[in-house]
Write a protein that holds these residues in place. Sequence first.
Motif: not given
Length: 408
Positions: A269-274, A358-363, A391-392, A339-343
């Motif tokens: 879960m991307i926590t920063s930035p919002a 594997v998990d991914r989150d994107a904001i 996504q959430k 878009r910002l994504s984390v894997e």
Amino acid sequence: MFAFAHIGDLHLEAATDPNVADLRAILAEVARLHARDLIDFAYLPGDLAEDGTAAQYAVLERALDDHPDLPVRLIPGDHDRQFGTMTAFDALFARVAGSARGGAHAARRNTLPRPRDPACVTQYYYAETINGVRCLFLDTVSAGYGEKGFGLDFRLGPRQLAWIARKLAKARAAGRPCAVFTHVYPDDLRVPEERAALAGLIRDAGVRLVEMGHTHYNELAPDGRTLYAAARSVGQNEDGSVGYAVAAIDGPAVSWRFKPLDRALPFAMITSPADRRLATASLDAPDGRIEVRALVLSTADPGDWTCRVRVDDGLPHPMIPDGPRSVRARIDWPEGARRLSVEIADGTVNPRTGAPNVDRDAIEPAGRLFTPPPVPERPGSDAFRLPAWAQKGVRGDQLGPNRNGRHW
């Protein structure tokens, strides 16, 4: 970083019911994560027992006893005072919330109004600071009349409302971030003056997060200053796969995402930035670069994690551990990026397929010229809820019994 797991309304009845097995599986996963210092506590938002009986609470206690080291914070819901008495809940509260694992809190005797007469009842509200965040746990359940389905509504009472005002004012003066935990939206309170007062206190104090149960569905309602977040029920599963919500406060940013139980760890879960939908301030990128942080939930050793962040469809950048529960990277944020994504891969594999887990989150981060929305017409309500956000884990359709009258 402050982070917790929200295990939604349980509505426990018999020990053999499917939701009890779901609860046990969730607690086992969350306890393993806490043992690695990845979350601070498990939150139970009320409606723990369908009818508020001692036998139903015993089902919960047996499940909690399997994980004695897992911190638990609990509050009551309307079903916990279903028959007008809180005797059984009071015993549960004393054993759990009154213990070290529950924060060592005590119940309070206050007078609450009824439609025709006042009644002295026990209320279960308390405050504590957890990982730098001032947390207020509220009791919004009225006195009731002792008859199932009659006389219960949502109220705070004058003493609790004054207590909330004092606690929030003190935290604001100290510059401490706040989170409020309650069974319902402030707008669900029966007395209009209490509705307006609680919503106003939350907004004036700049409370970052209000975390709620009761709805039976996942819902996010940000007002530009506070994120109101509700998580689905474990007891009535109208909203897809059972699971638990994860919420975090990381500096000025608040994040939230649902973790389905049938999806293996890791969880990112991307926590920063919002995200722009949850932001309260502009993106901080004075030199064209931003700091990205993400919460990682995994039972694997951090040395086995592979973490990468990507801007739009660009090349991935490695992220490095930043304490036991998060990873970080400082990256370029080009003009026009969206878009910002984390894997996250943690070295574990799916036993059926042999594929890596594997998990991914994107904001979509807020822009550099972010403008907060105006004060909503109904502060503290779901009137400004977000539409579907897959996504959430937010469906956006308000399934469940408490908004559209759907029968369980």
